[in-house]
Write a protein that holds these residues in place. Structure first.
Motif, PDB file in Angstrom:
ATOM      1  N   ALA A 131      79.602   6.030 -97.443  1.00 58.72           N
ATOM      2  CA  ALA A 131      79.138   5.719 -96.098  1.00 58.72           C
ATOM      3  C   ALA A 131      77.837   4.913 -96.152  1.00 58.72           C
ATOM      4  CB  ALA A 131      78.941   6.997 -95.294  1.00 58.72           C
ATOM      5  N   TYR A 132      76.957   5.300 -97.054  1.00 54.20           N
ATOM      6  CA  TYR A 132      75.700   4.563 -97.243  1.00 54.20           C
ATOM      7  C   TYR A 132      75.972   3.130 -97.674  1.00 54.20           C
ATOM      8  CZ  TYR A 132      71.441   3.101 -99.707  1.00 54.20           C
ATOM      9  OH  TYR A 132      70.353   2.393-100.168  1.00 54.20           O
ATOM     10  N   HIS A 133      76.808   2.962 -98.668  1.00 51.32           N
ATOM     11  CA  HIS A 133      77.118   1.620 -99.163  1.00 51.32           C
ATOM     12  C   HIS A 133      77.961   0.840 -98.138  1.00 51.32           C
ATOM     13  CE1 HIS A 133      75.445   2.085-103.190  1.00 51.32           C
ATOM     14  NE2 HIS A 133      75.924   3.314-103.177  1.00 51.32           N
ATOM     15  N   GLY A 134      78.837   1.544 -97.430  1.00 48.49           N
ATOM     16  CA  GLY A 134      79.632   0.877 -96.405  1.00 48.49           C
ATOM     17  C   GLY A 134      78.771   0.325 -95.283  1.00 48.49           C
ATOM     18  N   TRP A 135      77.707   1.052 -94.915  1.00 53.41           N
ATOM     19  CA  TRP A 135      76.801   0.570 -93.876  1.00 53.41           C
ATOM     20  C   TRP A 135      76.075  -0.689 -94.323  1.00 53.41           C
ATOM     21  CZ3 TRP A 135      75.811   0.344 -89.043  1.00 53.41           C
ATOM     22  CH2 TRP A 135      74.566  -0.068 -88.584  1.00 53.41           C
ATOM     23  N   ILE A 136      75.678  -0.749 -95.591  1.00 49.32           N
ATOM     24  CA  ILE A 136      75.023  -1.954 -96.103  1.00 49.32           C
ATOM     25  C   ILE A 136      75.970  -3.149 -96.030  1.00 49.32           C
ATOM     26  CG2 ILE A 136      74.033  -3.021 -98.168  1.00 49.32           C
ATOM     27  CD1 ILE A 136      73.005  -0.283 -98.984  1.00 49.32           C
ATOM     28  N   THR A 137      77.208  -2.944 -96.472  1.00 51.80           N
ATOM     29  CA  THR A 137      78.195  -4.021 -96.425  1.00 51.80           C
ATOM     30  C   THR A 137      78.500  -4.426 -94.989  1.00 51.80           C
ATOM     31  OG1 THR A 137      79.208  -3.253 -98.489  1.00 51.80           O
ATOM     32  CG2 THR A 137      80.535  -4.672 -97.091  1.00 51.80           C
TER      33      THR A 137
ATOM     34  N   LEU B  34      87.645   0.182-102.216  1.00 52.04           N
ATOM     35  CA  LEU B  34      88.550  -0.825-101.657  1.00 52.04           C
ATOM     36  C   LEU B  34      89.137  -0.362-100.320  1.00 52.04           C
ATOM     37  CD1 LEU B  34      90.497  -2.034-104.836  1.00 52.04           C
ATOM     38  CD2 LEU B  34      88.868  -3.353-103.476  1.00 52.04           C
ATOM     39  N   PHE B  35      89.501   0.899-100.245  1.00 51.90           N
ATOM     40  CA  PHE B  35      90.075   1.413 -98.998  1.00 51.90           C
ATOM     41  C   PHE B  35      89.028   1.452 -97.889  1.00 51.90           C
ATOM     42  CE2 PHE B  35      93.856   2.434-101.259  1.00 51.90           C
ATOM     43  CZ  PHE B  35      94.838   2.637-100.297  1.00 51.90           C
ATOM     44  N   ILE B  36      87.804   1.799 -98.228  1.00 55.35           N
ATOM     45  CA  ILE B  36      86.738   1.779 -97.225  1.00 55.35           C
ATOM     46  C   ILE B  36      86.532   0.352 -96.725  1.00 55.35           C
ATOM     47  CG2 ILE B  36      84.264   2.099 -96.853  1.00 55.35           C
ATOM     48  CD1 ILE B  36      85.740   4.697 -96.860  1.00 55.35           C
ATOM     49  N   ALA B  37      86.514  -0.616 -97.636  1.00 57.26           N
ATOM     50  CA  ALA B  37      86.346  -2.019 -97.245  1.00 57.26           C
ATOM     51  C   ALA B  37      87.502  -2.481 -96.361  1.00 57.26           C
ATOM     52  CB  ALA B  37      86.234  -2.902 -98.485  1.00 57.26           C
TER      53      ALA B  37
END
Length: 288
Positions: A85-91, A259-262
Motif C-alpha cells: 500500500a505504501y509503495h502503491g501510493w508512491i506509484t 504486478l497485481f496491485i499495479a
C-alpha cells in the motif's frame, strides 16, 4: 446475472489453468527437493500441493499471490517500507502527476497543430519520433540526470509518465479537433463566429469522445512509465522498486503481488476516467 456467468466462467478457467501451469513449472525443483529428502512415489495430490507451497516458485499459485497481497497491505502498517500500500501510493502519486502533465501537454500541442500549419508540419513528425526511443533508455537519463542537479522526488519520475501519456492525447485530440465537417464550419462562419467561438462551441465538444478515449490509454501508460522510472531510483520507493527487489532476491510471489496491485490501480484509474466521461457526456446532453 446473464452477464456475470460468462465472466465467472472465464475467470474460473484462467485460475484452473494457472494452477495447472504452477504444477508444471514448479515440478522440476520440487522433484529435486523430494529427491534430497528421500521421498519417492509421492501421490499426485500431495505433489501438487507441494508445488503450490514453494517459498520461491517459478510460478506462484493464485492463493500464494492473494496471501502475499493481504499480508503486504492489510496486515502491515501503511507507513511500512514493506507495505505494498505504501509503495502503491508512491506509484499512484507519480502516475497522476505525470498524467496531468501529459494530458495538458497533449491538449496544448493538439491545439497548436490544428491552428497552425507550420506546427502541424514541424511538430507532428517529432512527436511521433519521440515514441520510438525505448523508455528503458530514457528513464535512467532523466531520473539520474535530474537527481544530479538536485531535483528528486516525484517530479523526475512523473516526467517519464508524462513522456508516455502525452502521445495518445495529442494524437486523439488532433483527430477530435478536426472531426467537425466542413458544412459545420461553414455554418459557424455564416453566423460570423470568431475563431475562439468556433473552437469552444464546435471543435472542443466534438473532440470530447476522442479526448476521453485517449485519456483512458494515457493514464494506463502513465502508470507503466511510473513503474519504469522507479526502476532507476530504488531509494524512492514504489511498485517498480518492489519488482526490482523481488527480482534480485528471487521472490516471485512478491513480484506477482506487485504486478497485481499495479494492474488493479490501472483498472481503477481507467474506470475513474470512464466515470468522468459519462458525467461530462451527461452535462453536454449526450446519450449514455
Amino acid at each position: 446475472m446473464t452477464r456475470i456467468i460468462p465472466v465467472l466462467t472465464i475467470l474460473l478457467a484462467i485460475i484452473l489453468f494457472w494452477y495447472a501451469m504452477a504444477i508444471h513449472m514448479n515440478a522440476p525443483w520440487q522433484n529435486t527437493l523430494n529427491n534430497r529428502a528421500g521421498l519417492t512415489d509421492v501421490p499426485f495430490v500431495t505433489f501438487a500441493q507441494q508445488t503450490w507451497a514453494q517459498d520461491k516458485p517459478v510460478l506462484p499459485a493464485p492463493h500464494q499471490v492473494v496471501t502475499e497481497i493481504w499480508n503486504a497491505t492489510i496486515a502491515l502498517e501503511i507507513t511500512s517500507r514493506r507495505s505494498l500500500a505504501y509503495h502503491g501510493w508512491i506509484t499512484l502519486s507519480t502516475t497522476l502527476l505525470g498524467f496531468v502533465f501529459g494530458t495538458a501537454l497533449g491538449v496544448l500541442l493538439a491545439v497548436a497543430i490544428i491552428h497552425n500549419d507550420a506546427s502541424d508540419r514541424s511538430l507532428m513528425p517529432w512527436i511521433i519520433a519521440s515514441q520510438t526511443i525505448p523508455i528503458l533508455a530514457v528513464a535512467p537519463m532523466v531520473v539520474v540526470g535530474l537527481g544530479a542537479v538536485g531535483l528528486t522526488g516525484l517530479v523526475p519520475k512523473s516526467l517519464i509518465s508524462m513522456y508516455l501519456s502525452f502521445f495518445p492525447v495529442v494524437v486523439g485530440m488532433v483527430k477530435g479537433l478536426r472531426s467537425p465537417e466542413s458544412i459545420q464550419l461553414d455554418l459557424m462562419r455564416t453566423y460570423d463566429a470568431s475563431g475562439w467561438q468556433v473552437f469552444w462551441k464546435l471543435r472542443w465538444p466534438a473532440a470530447m469522445p476522442f479526448l476521453f478515449a485517449s485519456m483512458k490509454v494515457g493514464i494506463a501508460i502513465s502508470l507503466i512509465g511510473a513503474v519504469v522510472a522507479e526502476l532507476s531510483n530504488a531509494s524512492g520507493g514504489g511498485l517498480g522498486v518492489r519488482l526490482l527487489t523481488g527480482s534480485y532476491n528471487g521472490q516471485t510471489i512478491q513480484i506477482w503481488a506487485a504486478l497485481f496491485i499495479a494492474a488493479g490501480l490501472a483498472a481503477l484509474l481507467v474506470a475513474i476516467v470512464g466515470s468522468a466521461e459519462k458525467w461530462v457526456n451527461g452535462r453536454m446532453g449526450a446519450r449514455a
